[in-house]
Design an enzyme around this catalytic site. Sequence first.
Site, PDB file in Angstrom:
ATOM      1  N   PRO A   2      46.305  28.666  22.901  1.00  0.00           N
ATOM      2  CA  PRO A   2      45.978  26.999  23.067  1.00  0.00           C
ATOM      3  C   PRO A   2      46.888  26.092  22.760  1.00  0.00           C
ATOM      4  CG  PRO A   2      45.276  29.063  20.910  1.00  0.00           C
ATOM      5  CD  PRO A   2      46.032  29.263  21.942  1.00  0.00           C
ATOM      6  N   GLU A   3      46.531  24.936  23.783  1.00  0.00           N
ATOM      7  CA  GLU A   3      47.513  23.830  23.228  1.00  0.00           C
ATOM      8  C   GLU A   3      46.336  22.892  23.230  1.00  0.00           C
ATOM      9  OE1 GLU A   3      50.289  23.467  24.204  1.00  0.00           O
ATOM     10  OE2 GLU A   3      50.898  25.367  24.895  1.00  0.00           O
ATOM     11  N   HIS A  91      39.378  41.560  15.002  1.00  0.00           N
ATOM     12  CA  HIS A  91      40.272  41.043  14.870  1.00  0.00           C
ATOM     13  C   HIS A  91      39.657  39.847  14.872  1.00  0.00           C
ATOM     14  CE1 HIS A  91      43.687  43.557  16.921  1.00  0.00           C
ATOM     15  NE2 HIS A  91      42.264  43.170  18.089  1.00  0.00           N
ATOM     16  N   ARG A 110      46.493  38.466  17.231  1.00  0.00           N
ATOM     17  CA  ARG A 110      48.491  38.268  17.313  1.00  0.00           C
ATOM     18  C   ARG A 110      48.423  37.859  15.777  1.00  0.00           C
ATOM     19  NH1 ARG A 110      51.375  36.276  22.097  1.00  0.00           N
ATOM     20  NH2 ARG A 110      53.499  36.852  20.799  1.00  0.00           N
TER      21      ARG A 110
END
Length: 270
Positions: A2-3, A91, A110
Site C-alpha cells: 500500500p502506497e 490473517h 506478512r
Amino acid sequence: MPELPEVETTRRGLEPHILGKRVKHVILRRDSLRWPIPFEIVEKLPGQRITGIERRAKYLLMHTGAGSALWHLGMSGSMRVLAANAPAGKHDHVDIVLAGKRVIRFTDPRRFGCLLWQPTGEVHALLQKLGPEPLSAAFTGEYLFQRSRGKRVAVKSFLMDQAVVVGVGNIYAAESLFRAGISPLREAGSISKARYEKLALAAKQILAYAIERGGTTLRDFINPDSEPGYFEQELDVYGREGLHCKQCGRPLRDSRLNNRAGAWCGHCQT
Ligand SMILES: [Zn+2]
C-alpha cells in the site's frame, strides 16, 4: 505494497462507517505485529467514541477522547468494516468491535504493519521527523530546491527520503521523475529550481490522480469477499524495465538505487 494513495483511499473508505461510532471492545488475535501491540489498545479504546480518522504519511490515526490508535498497513495490510459475526481468517489479526454489530478488521498476511498508541496531546515518535505531505501547500518546487542545496545524493533517493517529503515511495518517485524529465541518478543538489517545480507538480498530479482513481475503482470497504486497498496503477516506467518508453519508444533502462529496482528512460530523462 500500500502506497500513499491506497492509505488515503482506505481512510476515505472507512470514515463514513466508523465516524462517531463507539468502540465496544477490541479482539487481538496476536499480541504483536511488526511491534508489540500496546496495552492501551485493549484498555483505553473500549467505551470511546471515534472522533476522526486522519492520515499522516502512510500512517492512519483513529482518534478518540482517550488517545489515538496509530496504524500502518506495512507490506500487505488492509482494513475493512464488516459485520461483527463475519468469521475471522488466518490473517485477520485485530478486530475493533463497534456498537451496532460492526467491526473494523485489520488483515495483514506478512505482519509488517503495526498498531500503536498515541496519547492525547502527544505526537508519536514515528511521526515526529516527517517532512511535509506531498499534496499540501508546503510541498513546492522552491521547497525541494532549497532543501536539496549541497546534497550529493541521487534525486530519486532524495525524493524518497521521508524527512524531505512523505509518502513518495519507489513507484511515485519513478513516475514523477519520468513526467518531469529528470534522470533519477542526477545529484539532488545540481537540479535547478525550474526543474524542481516540474517535479513537485508531477508528484502532486500523479498522487492526486491515483487517489481519485482509487476512490472510484476500489472495491467497497464493507464487503467481506473483496480484497480492499490496492488498485492497478497506470504506470509509465515503474516495473517496465526493458520495455519501450511510452514517450520515445526506446527501451527503458534499469538503474538500481539502494538495492531497489528503477526503470527510467535515458533519452527522455536527463
Ligand atoms: Zn523515452
